[in-house]
Design a protein around this motif. Structure first.
Motif, PDB file in Angstrom:
ATOM      1  N   LEU A 152      -5.824 -19.383   3.967  1.00  0.00           N
ATOM      2  CA  LEU A 152      -5.749 -18.837   5.334  1.00  0.00           C
ATOM      3  C   LEU A 152      -6.455 -17.229   5.376  1.00  0.00           C
ATOM      4  N   GLU A 153      -7.487 -17.396   6.229  1.00  0.00           N
ATOM      5  CA  GLU A 153      -8.278 -16.023   6.095  1.00  0.00           C
ATOM      6  C   GLU A 153      -7.436 -15.277   7.173  1.00  0.00           C
ATOM      7  N   ILE A 154      -7.157 -14.058   6.947  1.00  0.00           N
ATOM      8  CA  ILE A 154      -6.511 -13.084   7.909  1.00  0.00           C
ATOM      9  C   ILE A 154      -7.490 -11.866   8.200  1.00  0.00           C
ATOM     10  N   THR A 155      -7.871 -11.849   9.625  1.00  0.00           N
ATOM     11  CA  THR A 155      -8.694 -10.551   9.920  1.00  0.00           C
ATOM     12  C   THR A 155      -8.047  -9.831  11.142  1.00  0.00           C
ATOM     13  N   GLY A 156      -8.454  -8.376  10.982  1.00  0.00           N
ATOM     14  CA  GLY A 156      -8.094  -7.459  12.035  1.00  0.00           C
ATOM     15  C   GLY A 156      -8.664  -6.008  11.760  1.00  0.00           C
ATOM     16  N   ARG A 157      -7.969  -4.901  12.269  1.00  0.00           N
ATOM     17  CA  ARG A 157      -8.107  -3.849  12.071  1.00  0.00           C
ATOM     18  C   ARG A 157      -6.804  -2.906  12.365  1.00  0.00           C
ATOM     19  N   ILE A 210      -9.241  -3.241   0.694  1.00  0.00           N
ATOM     20  CA  ILE A 210     -10.487  -2.838   0.864  1.00  0.00           C
ATOM     21  C   ILE A 210     -11.330  -3.319   2.047  1.00  0.00           C
ATOM     22  N   PRO A 211     -11.601  -2.507   3.039  1.00  0.00           N
ATOM     23  CA  PRO A 211     -12.122  -2.882   4.304  1.00  0.00           C
ATOM     24  C   PRO A 211     -13.698  -3.272   4.366  1.00  0.00           C
ATOM     25  N   ASP A 212     -14.123  -4.147   5.500  1.00  0.00           N
ATOM     26  CA  ASP A 212     -15.552  -4.475   5.312  1.00  0.00           C
ATOM     27  C   ASP A 212     -16.206  -3.137   6.064  1.00  0.00           C
ATOM     28  N   SER A 213     -17.521  -3.332   5.911  1.00  0.00           N
ATOM     29  CA  SER A 213     -18.704  -2.334   6.344  1.00  0.00           C
ATOM     30  C   SER A 213     -18.174  -1.598   7.822  1.00  0.00           C
ATOM     31  N   ASP A 214     -17.535  -2.333   8.599  1.00  0.00           N
ATOM     32  CA  ASP A 214     -17.368  -2.255   9.941  1.00  0.00           C
ATOM     33  C   ASP A 214     -15.767  -1.733  10.207  1.00  0.00           C
ATOM     34  N   GLY A 215     -15.148  -1.537   9.243  1.00  0.00           N
ATOM     35  CA  GLY A 215     -13.711  -1.092   8.966  1.00  0.00           C
ATOM     36  C   GLY A 215     -12.745  -2.047   9.266  1.00  0.00           C
ATOM     37  N   THR A 216     -13.059  -3.242   9.654  1.00  0.00           N
ATOM     38  CA  THR A 216     -11.866  -4.007   9.601  1.00  0.00           C
ATOM     39  C   THR A 216     -11.457  -4.719   8.156  1.00  0.00           C
ATOM     40  N   TYR A 217     -10.323  -5.333   8.209  1.00  0.00           N
ATOM     41  CA  TYR A 217      -9.898  -5.858   6.994  1.00  0.00           C
ATOM     42  C   TYR A 217     -10.160  -7.523   7.086  1.00  0.00           C
ATOM     43  N   ARG A 218     -10.357  -8.034   5.880  1.00  0.00           N
ATOM     44  CA  ARG A 218     -10.269  -9.368   5.791  1.00  0.00           C
ATOM     45  C   ARG A 218      -9.570 -10.144   4.250  1.00  0.00           C
ATOM     46  N   ILE A 219      -8.454 -10.803   4.729  1.00  0.00           N
ATOM     47  CA  ILE A 219      -7.405 -11.179   3.741  1.00  0.00           C
ATOM     48  C   ILE A 219      -7.537 -12.533   3.385  1.00  0.00           C
ATOM     49  N   LEU A 220      -7.446 -12.939   2.174  1.00  0.00           N
ATOM     50  CA  LEU A 220      -7.235 -14.351   1.950  1.00  0.00           C
ATOM     51  C   LEU A 220      -6.086 -14.835   1.198  1.00  0.00           C
ATOM     52  N   LEU A 221      -5.229 -15.680   2.076  1.00  0.00           N
ATOM     53  CA  LEU A 221      -3.868 -15.962   1.384  1.00  0.00           C
ATOM     54  C   LEU A 221      -4.200 -17.490   0.958  1.00  0.00           C
ATOM     55  N   SER A 222      -3.778 -17.614  -0.421  1.00  0.00           N
ATOM     56  CA  SER A 222      -4.241 -18.837  -1.005  1.00  0.00           C
ATOM     57  C   SER A 222      -3.474 -18.825  -2.247  1.00  0.00           C
TER      58      SER A 222
END
Length: 229
Positions: free
Chosen positions: A105-110, A144-156
């Motif tokens: 499950l990919e979780i994204t946001g800010r 560790i945020p992406d270049s635009d400041g958002t986060y991306r998390i992998l639940l697995s």
């Protein structure tokens, strides 16, 4: 720490009754009674715990699998109408995850401006997964945020690169698509250093908290992905 003045406050505690008797060592019968209370508490919060009633859940808890409810402050109207308890200065957002073999499950946001933010995995009894030996939580500093400041998390079940399904393409497949047709519907391979360990479980709870948020909280978005390594 007092959040209004951002300064530590010293506290002291003393007994008002200096003549109070020290409790005597409990006898066998009293110890047996106390142990029975402990056993009753453990059963009530595990094997005897009833299934959660969606009609009594706060609005920030999603009962749709792999979706997270809109984070809101506990003090907001409607969040504690059924007698629940929570810190009035914390915004919560939660939901169930459900994963099949080789799924994640990919979780994204800010993360909003706040004093503290984290996400943690629970089992259905609201108990944190194995935090001593597994990576079952992440706080704002650890992400560790992406270049635009958002986060991306992998639940697995394992750290892995992954691909997400193009739902528009998937809906156009024939009744019996070939493997080549199926793979053509997957988007570009991705990876992220932000990983949450499901322990190989097929399901559980994702729980977010944001302490003293100072701005609107972006709802964490989710999508089911396929692990490829």
């Amino acid at each position: 720490m007092d959040p209004q003045i951002e300064r530590s406050i010293r506290l002291s505690i003393s007994s008002l009754d200096e003549d109070a008797n020290i409790e005597s060592t409990p006898n066998d019968a009293e110890m047996a009674r106390r142990l029975q209370l402990v056993a009753k508490f453990v059963r009530a919060h595990s094997t005897e715990r009833p299934r959660q009633d969606p009609t009594k859940a706060p609005p920030w808890f999603s009962f749709v699998p792999n979706r997270i409810g809109e984070p809101t402050l506990w003090s907001n109207k409607g969040n504690n109408d059924d007698g629940g308890m929570g810190a009035v200065d914390i915004a919560y957002g939660a939901g169930f995850f459900r994963l099949g073999q080789d799924e994640g499950l990919e979780i994204t946001g800010r993360i909003p401006k706040c004093k503290f933010a984290n996400v943690v995995l629970w089992n259905r009894f609201l108990q944190t997964l194995d935090y001593r030996s597994r990576n079952v939580s992440l706080n704002r500093k650890q992400m560790i945020p992406d270049s635009d400041g958002t986060y991306r998390i992998l639940l697995s079940a394992r750290p892995s690169s992954y691909v997400a399904l193009n739902e528009t393409c998937d809906s156009q497949l024939t009744d019996a698509p070939s493997n080549e047709e199926k793979m053509a519907c997957y988007l570009e391979r991705q990876s992220t250093p932000n990983w949450l360990d499901s322990e190989g479980r097929g399901g559980g709870i994702i729980f977010w908290r944001f302490v003293l948020p100072e701005e609107e909280i972006q709802k964490p978005e989710t999508r089911l992905v396929r692990l490829v390594s």
